[in-house]
Design an enzyme around this catalytic site. Structure first.
Site, PDB file in Angstrom:
ATOM      1  CG  HIS A 269      -1.935   0.996   1.155  1.00  9.73           C
ATOM      2  ND1 HIS A 269      -1.933   2.503   1.422  1.00  9.73           N
ATOM      3  CD2 HIS A 269      -3.342   0.850   0.444  1.00  9.73           C
ATOM      4  CE1 HIS A 269      -3.139   2.909   0.901  1.00  9.73           C
ATOM      5  NE2 HIS A 269      -3.915   2.102   0.558  1.00  9.73           N
ATOM      6  CG  ASP A 327      -8.587  -4.528  -2.705  1.00 11.18           C
ATOM      7  OD1 ASP A 327      -9.733  -4.272  -2.547  1.00 11.18           O
ATOM      8  OD2 ASP A 327      -7.928  -3.449  -3.421  1.00 11.18           O
TER       9      ASP A 327
HETATM   10  N1  CMC Z   1       4.184  -7.598  -4.613  1.00 10.33           N
HETATM   11  C1  CMC Z   1       5.577  -7.509  -4.969  1.00 10.33           C
HETATM   12  N2  CMC Z   1       6.377  -6.271  -5.080  1.00 10.33           N
HETATM   13  C2  CMC Z   1       5.637  -5.404  -4.616  1.00 10.33           C
HETATM   14  C3  CMC Z   1       4.420  -5.179  -4.279  1.00 10.33           C
HETATM   15  C4  CMC Z   1       3.337  -6.426  -4.403  1.00 10.33           C
HETATM   16  N3  CMC Z   1       2.358  -6.475  -4.264  1.00 10.33           N
HETATM   17  N4  CMC Z   1       3.859  -4.029  -4.006  1.00 10.33           N
HETATM   18  C5  CMC Z   1       4.984  -3.320  -3.971  1.00 10.33           C
HETATM   19  N5  CMC Z   1       6.022  -4.131  -4.475  1.00 10.33           N
HETATM   20  C6  CMC Z   1       7.276  -3.566  -4.490  1.00 10.33           C
HETATM   21  C7  CMC Z   1       7.695  -2.856  -5.996  1.00 10.33           C
HETATM   22  O1  CMC Z   1       8.256  -3.700  -6.844  1.00 10.33           O
HETATM   23  C8  CMC Z   1       8.600  -1.940  -5.375  1.00 10.33           C
HETATM   24  O2  CMC Z   1      10.068  -2.484  -5.133  1.00 10.33           O
HETATM   25  P1  CMC Z   1      11.280  -1.698  -5.582  1.00 10.33           P
HETATM   26  O3  CMC Z   1      11.423  -0.751  -4.476  1.00 10.33           O
HETATM   27  O4  CMC Z   1      12.295  -2.628  -5.445  1.00 10.33           O
HETATM   28  O5  CMC Z   1      10.944  -1.187  -6.994  1.00 10.33           O
HETATM   29  C9  CMC Z   1       8.530  -1.555  -3.843  1.00 10.33           C
HETATM   30  O6  CMC Z   1       7.742  -2.682  -3.435  1.00 10.33           O
HETATM   31  C10 CMC Z   1       7.496  -0.563  -3.687  1.00 10.33           C
HETATM   32  O7  CMC Z   1       6.577  -0.580  -4.619  1.00 10.33           O
HETATM   33  P2  CMC Z   1       5.707   0.712  -5.552  1.00 10.33           P
HETATM   34  O8  CMC Z   1       5.019   0.252  -6.508  1.00 10.33           O
HETATM   35  O9  CMC Z   1       6.879   1.698  -5.787  1.00 10.33           O
HETATM   36  O10 CMC Z   1       4.830   1.230  -4.400  1.00 10.33           O
HETATM   37  P3  CMC Z   1       3.432   2.168  -4.561  1.00 10.33           P
HETATM   38  O11 CMC Z   1       3.049   3.059  -3.039  1.00 10.33           O
HETATM   39  O12 CMC Z   1       3.637   2.986  -5.995  1.00 10.33           O
HETATM   40  O13 CMC Z   1       2.313   1.001  -4.767  1.00 10.33           O
HETATM   41  C11 CMC Z   1       0.374  -0.417  -4.617  1.00 10.33           C
HETATM   42  C12 CMC Z   1       1.289   0.565  -4.105  1.00 10.33           C
HETATM   43  C13 CMC Z   1      -0.816  -0.919  -3.876  1.00 10.33           C
HETATM   44  C14 CMC Z   1       0.133  -0.072  -5.905  1.00 10.33           C
HETATM   45  C15 CMC Z   1       1.386  -1.650  -4.769  1.00 10.33           C
HETATM   46  O14 CMC Z   1       1.861  -2.186  -3.504  1.00 10.33           O
HETATM   47  C16 CMC Z   1       0.732  -2.626  -5.522  1.00 10.33           C
HETATM   48  O15 CMC Z   1       0.748  -2.973  -6.954  1.00 10.33           O
HETATM   49  N6  CMC Z   1       0.120  -3.849  -4.967  1.00 10.33           N
HETATM   50  C17 CMC Z   1      -0.419  -4.717  -5.604  1.00 10.33           C
HETATM   51  C18 CMC Z   1      -1.859  -4.174  -6.075  1.00 10.33           C
HETATM   52  C19 CMC Z   1      -2.988  -4.018  -4.795  1.00 10.33           C
HETATM   53  O16 CMC Z   1      -3.130  -4.768  -4.052  1.00 10.33           O
HETATM   54  N7  CMC Z   1      -3.618  -3.088  -4.747  1.00 10.33           N
HETATM   55  C20 CMC Z   1      -4.581  -2.557  -3.828  1.00 10.33           C
HETATM   56  C21 CMC Z   1      -4.298  -1.549  -3.118  1.00 10.33           C
HETATM   57  S1  CMC Z   1      -5.045  -1.212  -1.566  1.00 10.33           S
HETATM   58  C22 CMC Z   1      -6.827  -0.995  -2.172  1.00 10.33           C
HETATM   59  C23 CMC Z   1      -6.787   0.113  -3.160  1.00 10.33           C
HETATM   60  O17 CMC Z   1      -6.122   0.860  -3.373  1.00 10.33           O
HETATM   61  O18 CMC Z   1      -7.652   0.006  -4.139  1.00 10.33           O
END
Ligand code: CMC
Length: 393
Positions: A269, A327
């Site tokens: 998140h 989720d």
């Molecule tokens: N699985 C594997 N690696 C992950 C994941 C994951 N679910 N989420 C983040 N990472 C890694 C990502 O690769 C990155 O690694 P690095 O720093 O080495 O490049 C690091 O963690 C930080 O990730 P980010 O994408 O820069 O973080 P963000 O704040 O931009 O993204 C997120 C947040 C929710 C989009 C992301 O964690 C994600 O894609 N999660 C899976 C989808 C999900 O479950 N979404 C629902 C969110 S909660 C409800 C809602 O908002 O609707």
């Protein structure tokens, strides 16, 4: 060209002042108007939470009754909208139908173009909160070839939604109170979440003075993506792909592999870096619902719990502070309730509509409000002269 900060994904940009929802991502705190989400999920109901988000205070009995009356007054959709549904292919994704139909409401309510008038804004807001379940259920019934159902205003918001989804004209429909209560809890947990992607989309769309129905349709479009509200559907597909516990390590390895775009859906998140308080309530709710329904040893829930256990012990997930989010468990509950996977994100949209309209109203009333207009770092070509097509090589 002026000074601005380069901030992709707006990770460190505060775009507005807000009094609605507070999140402390390190402590795992989520408050609606100051009230902890855990208390609201346990003690309140969705209509009361809607009132709280929109007006800022919990209602007394009279205020709540009046609010419910106003919402139920607007639950029906215009008969002409039913023709609009029929223009979609039967196999359309219901979120595609939601984007279209909710946007189309702007063609029905011309009074909503005067958004400077708080009365018009209130009517548009109640119409949206009230009609979303009807539109959502109709999208589902259309995909199933079932006759459209009219709302029943003698039922609660969640009971009516279940009724509109699952009733059939040939027999009496009895709402299961356990499922209705679970639905209400899920709606409460998803009702608002400050400046997430879809809410920011609604605010930006609304900042130009656009029609509120069009703004909420924009929010629905943003919610659809798998990184946001689409994650609940993606979690279930992922669990089904994983299939059995012995395949979990393979998927964990894929999620850690930088060359593989796969992410563990329902994990991570932007703001919560310790735990997502909604996920805790949802996890408990998943157990409660399955217990009440007499589902013992649900293989999907077992798989989810094992996946959570393994991920939470893995260095990669621990060091990046990736925890299950809201989720992760919601899909398991929806599936147990008989809701098809393609409707999961639609349910999120039904719940989030109140948050969107509360945030939209707050924005319009904010004297500091300006049109949302981010800047950019231009990295393209410098000035050059046009070359005739015959002379291009
Ligand atoms: N699985 C594997 N690696 C992950 C994941 C994951 N679910 N989420 C983040 N990472 C890694 C990502 O690769 C990155 O690694 P690095 O720093 O080495 O490049 C690091 O963690 C930080 O990730 P980010 O994408 O820069 O973080 P963000 O704040 O931009 O993204 C997120 C947040 C929710 C989009 C992301 O964690 C994600 O894609 N999660 C899976 C989808 C999900 O479950 N979404 C629902 C969110 S909660 C409800 C809602 O908002 O609707």
């Amino acid at each position: 060209t002026g000074h601005f900060t380069y901030d992709p994904g707006f990770t460190s940009t505060g775009s507005c002042e807000s009094k609605i929802t507070f999140i402390d991502g390190d402590k795992g705190v989520l408050l609606y108007r100051g009230y902890p989400i855990e208390q609201l999920a346990e003690k309140s109901d969705f209509m009361e939470v809607c009132y709280l988000l929109v007006y800022g205070e919990l209602p007394d009995r009279g205020e709540l009754d009046k609010f419910k009356y106003r919402i139920t007054y607007h639950t029906m959709i215009h008969e002409q909208i039913n023709y609009f549904f029929r223009g979609f292919r039967r196999d359309s994704h219901p979120m595609a139908i939601m984007c279209g139909v909710v946007g189309a409401l702007s063609a029905f309510y011309h009074d909503s173009t005067d958004i400077s008038d708080p009365v018009h804004r209130f009517v548009a807001s109640t119409r949206l909160i009230a009609k979303m379940p009807t539109i959502a259920a109709t999208a589902y019934r259309y995909s199933m070839g079932m006759p459209f159902a009219y709302p029943r205003n003698d039922l609660s918001f969640s009971e009516n939604f279940l009724y509109m989804m699952f009733s059939n004209p040939c027999e009496e429909y009895v709402v299961n109170p356990v499922l209705a209560r679970a639905m209400d809890r899920i709606l409460i947990l998803h009702a608002d979440h400050e400046q997430n992607a879809s809410t920011s989309t609604v605010r930006i769309a609304g900042s130009s003075g656009a029609n509120p129905f069009a703004c909420i349709a924009a929010g629905i479009a943003s919610l659809w993506g798998p990184a946001h509200g689409g994650a609940n559907e993606a979690v279930l597909s992922m669990l089904e792909h994983i299939g059995t516990k012995d395949h979990i390590p393979e998927y964990i390895a894929r999620a850690k592999d930088k060359n593989d775009p796969f992410r563990l859906m329902g994990f991570g998140h932007r703001v919560y870096k310790n735990f997502d308080p909604r996920a805790r309530v949802m996890r408990q709710a998943a157990h409660d619902v399955l217990d009440e329904l007499g589902v013992r040893d649900d293989p999907l829930l077992d798989l989810a719990m094992e996946l959570e256990r393994i991920a939470l012990e893995d260095d990669y997930f621990v060091s990046k502070k990736l925890y299950p989010n809201v989720d992760f468990y919601s899909g398991i509950i929806f599936k147990a309730m008989g809701i098809p996977t393609s409707m999961f994100t639609v349910l999120f949209a039904v719940a989030r509509t109140v948050g969107w309209v509360a945030q939209w109203n707050e924005m319009i009333e904010d004297p500091m409000q300006k049109i949302g207009r981010p800047r950019q770092l231009f990295t393209g070509s410098g000035p050059r002269d046009y070359v005739d097509i015959a002379a291009r090589g």
